[in-house]
Design a protein around this motif. Sequence first.
Motif, short mmCIF file in Angstrom:
data_model
loop_
_atom_site.label_atom_id
_atom_site.label_comp_id
_atom_site.label_asym_id
_atom_site.label_seq_id
_atom_site.Cartn_x
_atom_site.Cartn_y
_atom_site.Cartn_z
N PRO A 28 0.83 -1.21 0.00
CA PRO A 28 0.00 0.00 0.00
C PRO A 28 0.85 1.25 0.00
O PRO A 28 1.96 1.26 0.52
N ASN A 29 0.31 2.29 -0.56
CA ASN A 29 0.95 3.60 -0.55
C ASN A 29 0.40 4.39 0.62
O ASN A 29 -0.78 4.73 0.66
N LEU A 30 1.24 4.65 1.59
CA LEU A 30 0.78 5.31 2.80
C LEU A 30 0.23 6.68 2.50
O LEU A 30 -0.73 7.12 3.12
N SER A 53 -3.36 15.13 -10.55
CA SER A 53 -2.49 16.07 -9.84
C SER A 53 -1.44 15.30 -9.06
O SER A 53 -1.74 14.36 -8.35
N VAL A 54 -0.19 15.70 -9.21
CA VAL A 54 0.93 15.00 -8.61
C VAL A 54 1.75 15.99 -7.81
O VAL A 54 2.02 17.09 -8.26
N PHE A 65 5.47 9.89 -4.11
CA PHE A 65 4.60 10.97 -4.53
C PHE A 65 3.20 10.77 -3.96
O PHE A 65 2.80 9.66 -3.63
N THR A 66 2.45 11.87 -3.86
CA THR A 66 1.01 11.78 -3.71
C THR A 66 0.41 11.99 -5.08
O THR A 66 0.72 12.96 -5.76
N SER A 67 -0.42 11.08 -5.49
CA SER A 67 -1.01 11.14 -6.82
C SER A 67 -2.44 10.65 -6.73
O SER A 67 -2.70 9.46 -6.67
N THR A 582 8.16 1.13 -5.79
CA THR A 582 7.17 2.19 -5.72
C THR A 582 6.74 2.53 -7.13
O THR A 582 7.45 2.20 -8.10
N GLU A 583 5.59 3.17 -7.27
CA GLU A 583 5.06 3.50 -8.59
C GLU A 583 4.27 4.79 -8.52
O GLU A 583 3.82 5.22 -7.47
N ASN A 584 4.11 5.39 -9.69
CA ASN A 584 3.30 6.60 -9.81
C ASN A 584 2.82 6.68 -11.25
O ASN A 584 3.63 6.77 -12.18
#
Length: 640
Positions: A28-30, A53-54, A65-67, A582-584
């Motif tokens: 999971p992405n925290l 939005s990134v 990142f937050t995406s 990680t991924e975005n």
Amino acid sequence: MDRTITSPVVGRPNHLRRSSKLKQSPIPNLHDKMDQPESTTPPDKSTRSSFSSVREVDSEIAQNFTSTKVSSYSQSAEEAIEDRPSPLEMATTQTQFVPPVTRPNSKLQGCWFPAVAAEGFQGWKQIGVKGRQASKSYGDLQALKIVWSTPATPEKKKDPERPPPGLSPIERLPAEILGQIIDHLVLDVPPNGVSARNVDLMSLLLTSRTLHSATLNALYKNITIPHSRIFRKFLSHVSQNQELGTIVRRIDFSHFNPTTLFSTASERATTRNLTPETLLQCLELTPFLREFLAQEYVEDELSADVLRKLLFGLERLQGLDFCGCSSTSFKNAFQTIISSDWPDNLGITRLSLHKCITLPASVFETLLPRLGSLTHLDLAGTRVTNEALQSIPHNARITHLNLAKCRLLTADVVIDFLANHPAVQELVFLSLGVDARSHQLFDEDDLTKLIPVLPHTLRSLSLKGGKMAPSHIDLLRPLTKHLEELALGRRLKISDIDRLFIPDESKDGNLEEQLEWVPQTLKYLDLSDYTATELDFISLFGRDTYIMKKLSSPLEVIEITDDLYTRLAKSPVVKLLGWTVTENGSRAWLVRLHEPKDGPRDSGLRSWKMGASFWGMRKIPIACAEVGGMYGSYMFKRKL
């Protein structure tokens, strides 16, 4: 008028849609969890921001990142709330007033006493007995507005050491230092997109003349427009006080989202907050503008008059960004001004036409020969021609050049341009990447000619999509002694790539080469041209492979393809070997885990990144600013 967005998925190109493989990650992405609301109710329209939005996130793990569909600026931690009752609330909620029978409207002859249901009443119970405790009944009565006099305000004695007005230590600071201090308090984008911002700075405007002047400069120097209401408010202020317009140095639409306030095009057309006319009026009121940052959501407002003002009417304009603008109206506006009388030289030093895919070749052939002061040029995905590229003035000093996915360019012209043109002899960032599935710019012979002529000033190089051979490793080795980012082409093996990090074994027993070996400086390696079958888990983390070992330090980030990410994300061995995944968006990375004993992690901030703090950016930044919004999507979320 603001541009209509039909649907987050249907209205976006295919390269914006997230691969289903990457969505299957078991890790999971925290930050995504933090961005999700706790309730299951849909977010209010006022909190929506630019889709895709990134924003970069500073954490112990690189490439984080937050995406989300809701902008990272749209949600912030709630402020702490003081839950203790005020004296008035205490008195009104924990007491009860009984008026006299004969005069029911009188508070003078009535009776106040604790309410029957009130527990823990803290009013008259605090009155001391026999002088043991000072009575607090007067404060309770004062809260109830039934006291007959107000306490006298004690006179404050003047501190003899207090400096006179205007001569305090902070006011005596140089304007540059004072401005830097106040800049840390400026919030460019509202926390939820529509609420008031920079409220705390309002008090500084009332402190003194010196702080008033410095605060105004901080508030109006860089203007960020997340939605059209803020644009209208800003335009109203500078129209009424035109001196404020002379402070503005940057107008930034990178976070702009037309659906934040209005869900339909008809609503936006009725309000007429942001239109070609109001945008032109804004440019007229900001004569000292130096940077104008646009993007695809404002492309329909970039009329011929607006473009003419930007190119010819602002003498101090240096940075101009039209990232993603590809509408028919934008193309027609540019074609209209081509027939205008152009000056021989334009003062623009940083220009981005990143993914302006509809602009005809005539635009570049007219524009580029007049950019004699150019330092940053992003033409990724455009129709720039060989003739337009060669027409760049020789007195330009380009340090950042992006020619990714320019299909009208040919390999021989690009090689000749990089080898002989005086404007590109001090390159720091160079992207020549292509999508090998649809286009190939360099074959083996072309890369053999290209790599030796590349300048040693390079810090970032992308040869993605090129047809490489093992012999190119020997040519790349000298570059890896100063490169920090390298994107390799296809057709290499793990054993070939490994040679970038270790010296070759001497067959005759001569150790001279090993002793003279200079360690590489790579922090980021792009291997996204290689599938999971070419970079399988066994060969990548094998005993005889040095890429993933500590010997490859300072290598920190390795970009991988989607299918390899899916396989590695399911393996617990990756973390045991000192890496994580990680991924975005449509990109994925292997990231080396940071150990506390190694000291603080390299944040990735470099002067040549102009504010970006992570590796492998696809878009050249035009202004020194934190990356976010739609620019973050183009820079870190898309393959090319």
